[in-house]
Design a protein around this motif. Structure first.
Motif, PDB file in Angstrom:
ATOM      1  N   LEU A 200     -18.242   3.355  59.415  1.00  0.00           N
ATOM      2  CA  LEU A 200     -19.076   2.163  59.273  1.00  0.00           C
ATOM      3  C   LEU A 200     -20.444   2.549  58.715  1.00  0.00           C
ATOM      4  N   GLY A 201     -21.032   3.619  59.240  1.00  0.00           N
ATOM      5  CA  GLY A 201     -22.305   4.095  58.709  1.00  0.00           C
ATOM      6  C   GLY A 201     -22.200   4.490  57.243  1.00  0.00           C
ATOM      7  N   ALA A 202     -21.096   5.172  56.884  1.00  0.00           N
ATOM      8  CA  ALA A 202     -20.906   5.585  55.490  1.00  0.00           C
ATOM      9  C   ALA A 202     -20.765   4.378  54.575  1.00  0.00           C
ATOM     10  N   VAL A 203     -19.999   3.376  55.010  1.00  0.00           N
ATOM     11  CA  VAL A 203     -19.773   2.182  54.186  1.00  0.00           C
ATOM     12  C   VAL A 203     -21.072   1.427  53.958  1.00  0.00           C
ATOM     13  N   LEU A 204     -21.865   1.225  54.994  1.00  0.00           N
ATOM     14  CA  LEU A 204     -23.120   0.496  54.849  1.00  0.00           C
ATOM     15  C   LEU A 204     -24.106   1.258  53.967  1.00  0.00           C
ATOM     16  N   ALA A 205     -24.115   2.585  54.076  1.00  0.00           N
ATOM     17  CA  ALA A 205     -24.999   3.393  53.228  1.00  0.00           C
ATOM     18  C   ALA A 205     -24.604   3.264  51.763  1.00  0.00           C
ATOM     19  N   VAL A 206     -23.311   3.367  51.481  1.00  0.00           N
ATOM     20  CA  VAL A 206     -22.839   3.245  50.098  1.00  0.00           C
ATOM     21  C   VAL A 206     -23.093   1.836  49.571  1.00  0.00           C
ATOM     22  N   TYR A 207     -22.926   0.842  50.431  1.00  0.00           N
ATOM     23  CA  TYR A 207     -23.172  -0.552  50.039  1.00  0.00           C
ATOM     24  C   TYR A 207     -24.606  -0.719  49.531  1.00  0.00           C
ATOM     25  N   VAL A 208     -25.560  -0.144  50.252  1.00  0.00           N
ATOM     26  CA  VAL A 208     -26.963  -0.245  49.857  1.00  0.00           C
ATOM     27  C   VAL A 208     -27.210   0.539  48.568  1.00  0.00           C
ATOM     28  N   ILE A 209     -26.676   1.765  48.476  1.00  0.00           N
ATOM     29  CA  ILE A 209     -26.891   2.604  47.299  1.00  0.00           C
ATOM     30  C   ILE A 209     -26.332   1.950  46.041  1.00  0.00           C
ATOM     31  N   VAL A 210     -25.097   1.458  46.125  1.00  0.00           N
ATOM     32  CA  VAL A 210     -24.469   0.843  44.952  1.00  0.00           C
ATOM     33  C   VAL A 210     -25.213  -0.422  44.541  1.00  0.00           C
ATOM     34  N   SER A 211     -25.665  -1.204  45.505  1.00  0.00           N
ATOM     35  CA  SER A 211     -26.411  -2.430  45.182  1.00  0.00           C
ATOM     36  C   SER A 211     -27.700  -2.108  44.452  1.00  0.00           C
ATOM     37  N   LEU A 212     -28.465  -1.131  44.959  1.00  0.00           N
ATOM     38  CA  LEU A 212     -29.715  -0.754  44.305  1.00  0.00           C
ATOM     39  C   LEU A 212     -29.460  -0.131  42.938  1.00  0.00           C
ATOM     40  N   TRP A 213     -28.437   0.715  42.841  1.00  0.00           N
ATOM     41  CA  TRP A 213     -28.086   1.368  41.578  1.00  0.00           C
ATOM     42  C   TRP A 213     -27.685   0.316  40.542  1.00  0.00           C
ATOM     43  N   THR A 214     -26.902  -0.669  40.968  1.00  0.00           N
ATOM     44  CA  THR A 214     -26.486  -1.737  40.061  1.00  0.00           C
ATOM     45  C   THR A 214     -27.688  -2.504  39.536  1.00  0.00           C
ATOM     46  N   ALA A 215     -28.620  -2.805  40.417  1.00  0.00           N
ATOM     47  CA  ALA A 215     -29.812  -3.552  40.005  1.00  0.00           C
ATOM     48  C   ALA A 215     -30.650  -2.775  39.004  1.00  0.00           C
ATOM     49  N   VAL A 216     -30.768  -1.455  39.184  1.00  0.00           N
ATOM     50  CA  VAL A 216     -31.581  -0.633  38.291  1.00  0.00           C
ATOM     51  C   VAL A 216     -30.879  -0.385  36.959  1.00  0.00           C
ATOM     52  N   ALA A 217     -29.578  -0.090  37.022  1.00  0.00           N
ATOM     53  CA  ALA A 217     -28.847   0.309  35.818  1.00  0.00           C
ATOM     54  C   ALA A 217     -28.361  -0.870  34.984  1.00  0.00           C
ATOM     55  N   HIS A 218     -28.264  -2.049  35.583  1.00  0.00           N
ATOM     56  CA  HIS A 218     -27.700  -3.199  34.871  1.00  0.00           C
ATOM     57  C   HIS A 218     -28.630  -4.392  35.017  1.00  0.00           C
ATOM     58  N   PRO A 219     -29.639  -4.476  34.148  1.00  0.00           N
ATOM     59  CA  PRO A 219     -30.651  -5.535  34.285  1.00  0.00           C
ATOM     60  C   PRO A 219     -30.077  -6.945  34.223  1.00  0.00           C
ATOM     61  N   HIS A 220     -28.968  -7.140  33.476  1.00  0.00           N
ATOM     62  CA  HIS A 220     -28.416  -8.494  33.387  1.00  0.00           C
ATOM     63  C   HIS A 220     -27.865  -8.961  34.737  1.00  0.00           C
ATOM     64  N   ILE A 221     -27.345  -8.008  35.547  1.00  0.00           N
ATOM     65  CA  ILE A 221     -26.865  -8.370  36.881  1.00  0.00           C
ATOM     66  C   ILE A 221     -28.044  -8.660  37.799  1.00  0.00           C
ATOM     67  N   LEU A 222     -29.096  -7.834  37.702  1.00  0.00           N
ATOM     68  CA  LEU A 222     -30.298  -8.082  38.503  1.00  0.00           C
ATOM     69  C   LEU A 222     -30.896  -9.442  38.155  1.00  0.00           C
ATOM     70  N   GLU A 223     -30.909  -9.797  36.870  1.00  0.00           N
ATOM     71  CA  GLU A 223     -31.432 -11.095  36.451  1.00  0.00           C
ATOM     72  C   GLU A 223     -30.632 -12.229  37.069  1.00  0.00           C
ATOM     73  N   ARG A 224     -29.309 -12.061  37.107  1.00  0.00           N
ATOM     74  CA  ARG A 224     -28.474 -13.091  37.724  1.00  0.00           C
ATOM     75  C   ARG A 224     -28.761 -13.196  39.211  1.00  0.00           C
ATOM     76  N   TRP A 225     -28.931 -12.062  39.881  1.00  0.00           N
ATOM     77  CA  TRP A 225     -29.247 -12.093  41.305  1.00  0.00           C
ATOM     78  C   TRP A 225     -30.557 -12.835  41.554  1.00  0.00           C
ATOM     79  N   LEU A 226     -31.562 -12.563  40.719  1.00  0.00           N
ATOM     80  CA  LEU A 226     -32.865 -13.198  40.915  1.00  0.00           C
ATOM     81  C   LEU A 226     -32.806 -14.691  40.608  1.00  0.00           C
ATOM     82  N   GLU A 227     -32.030 -15.071  39.596  1.00  0.00           N
ATOM     83  CA  GLU A 227     -31.908 -16.484  39.240  1.00  0.00           C
ATOM     84  C   GLU A 227     -31.210 -17.285  40.329  1.00  0.00           C
ATOM     85  N   ASN A 228     -30.307 -16.615  41.049  1.00  0.00           N
ATOM     86  CA  ASN A 228     -29.528 -17.312  42.082  1.00  0.00           C
ATOM     87  C   ASN A 228     -29.859 -16.792  43.477  1.00  0.00           C
TER      88      ASN A 228
END
Length: 334
Positions: A200-228
């Motif tokens: 459970l600890g490993a899954v939650l850690a990866v969940y946070v890392i992948v979310s932050l990595w996605t936001a940094v590496a893929h601006p179009h996804i971050l833009e969608r998150w901010l719009e919604n």
């Protein structure tokens, strides 16, 4: 103007099929990943017997999703196969290798099962990692010109996709541990509780890392998150609540709650992925409507699929009902 959007119907059908596969084959892949770390052969026998009646039926959903994808969205096949050929090959090879190990282990003498135990583990690990890496490749997008893939055969393998692959391995392992909590007892169940807490600890850690990595590496996804943001904030909030519910179930030694809470975590992650990528079938350019086959082809195959899905659901429900309850040492292979 069409009264019914067949493309949307097919997106729902294939999305449902893939989702059912992830949930239902995820826990038996997780059991396979945990397999070599069990204390003794008796525990390994119980672990394998807990998934023996259902593991091959679970993979029916993968076949349904793959066949439906070819019929309804041929462009996805035209891009995904050359782009993800090696990853998909590893996925299928892992599933086949695992199935062979599954059967041959029970036909081997008790003292000669070591190679098949490790084969079962490696097949489960490779299949799980490949699935997660393929999902990561979908998030990062594909290099296309028109309707043709023009990237390299290893473009799918990046640090980001390695992280998503490891994340799904951790998620499936958590799902497998909570399945064992529900299906076993005694020392094996105690061990599964401990493994579930770590995973459970490993899954939650990866969940946070992948979310932050996605936001940094893929601006179009971050833009969608901010719009919604007014809507999407619900998913991380519910994920935290589901994680707390799961932890509470583990600390209170509930047997069914951890498995259900883990399923909820997967549901939320899957929904978040779909919302983040919608409506792109082949990101970052082609939507599901671009990738769809003709309405006649979609309607023709839809008639058949509407008969098949209820049969699969009925068969699956009947199987789980028949083989409900605990699995104990000494019970044979079903």
């Amino acid at each position: 103007m069409e009264l019914i959007d067949l493309t949307l119907i097919w997106v729902a059908i294939i999305g449902f099929g893939v989702f059912m596969y992830v949930l239902m084959d995820g826990f038996d892949l997780g059991v396979g990943i945990l397999y070599p770390f069990a204390r003794n052969e008796d525990h390994r026998d119980v672990m394998m017997n807990s998934v023996a009646p259902v593991w091959d039926g679970n993979e029916t959903w993968l076949i349904l999703g793959g066949a439906g994808l070819l019929a309804a969205f041929p462009l996805i096949y035209a891009v995904f196969l050359p782009a993800l050929y090696i990853g998909v090959f590893l996925l299928l090879a892992g599933l086949i290798f695992r199935g062979v190990a599954f059967e041959f282990r029970f036909k081997s003498a008790p003292g000669k099962r070591g190679p098949w135990n490790w084969s079962f583990f490696l097949g489960s690990l490779v299949a799980s990692f490949a699935q997660g890496a393929v999902v990561g490749a979908y998030i990062q997008g594909f290099e296309v010109e028109g309707f043709s893939y023009v990237g390299g055969p290893l473009d799918w393998l990046t640090p980001f996709t390695v992280m998503t692959g490891l994340g799904l391995v951790a998620g499936y392992t958590l799902l497998g541990a909570t399945w064992l909590i529900m299906k076993t007892e005694g020392d094996l169940q105690d061990w599964a509780y401990r493994m579930a807490r770590w995973m459970l600890g490993a899954v939650l850690a990866v969940y946070v890392i992948v979310s932050l990595w996605t936001a940094v590496a893929h601006p179009h996804i971050l833009e969608r998150w901010l719009e919604n943001a007014t809507v999407l904030w619900v998913f991380p909030t519910l994920s935290v609540l589901a994680g707390l519910w799961l932890w509470r179930g583990l600390t209170q030694r509930n047997e069914g709650t951890p498995f259900v809470a883990t399923l909820v975590l997967f549901v939320l992650a899957y929904a978040g992925l779909l919302i983040s990528m919608w409506p792109y079938a082949v990101p970052p350019e082609h939507t599901f409507w671009d990738a769809s086959s003709s309405p006649d082809a979609q309607l023709f195959t839809l008639v058949g699929i509407l008969f098949v899905v209820p049969i699969i659901l009925a068969y699956t429900a009947w199987t789980y009902w028949v083989f409900r309850g605990k699995v104990r040492v000494g019970e044979g292979y079903h």
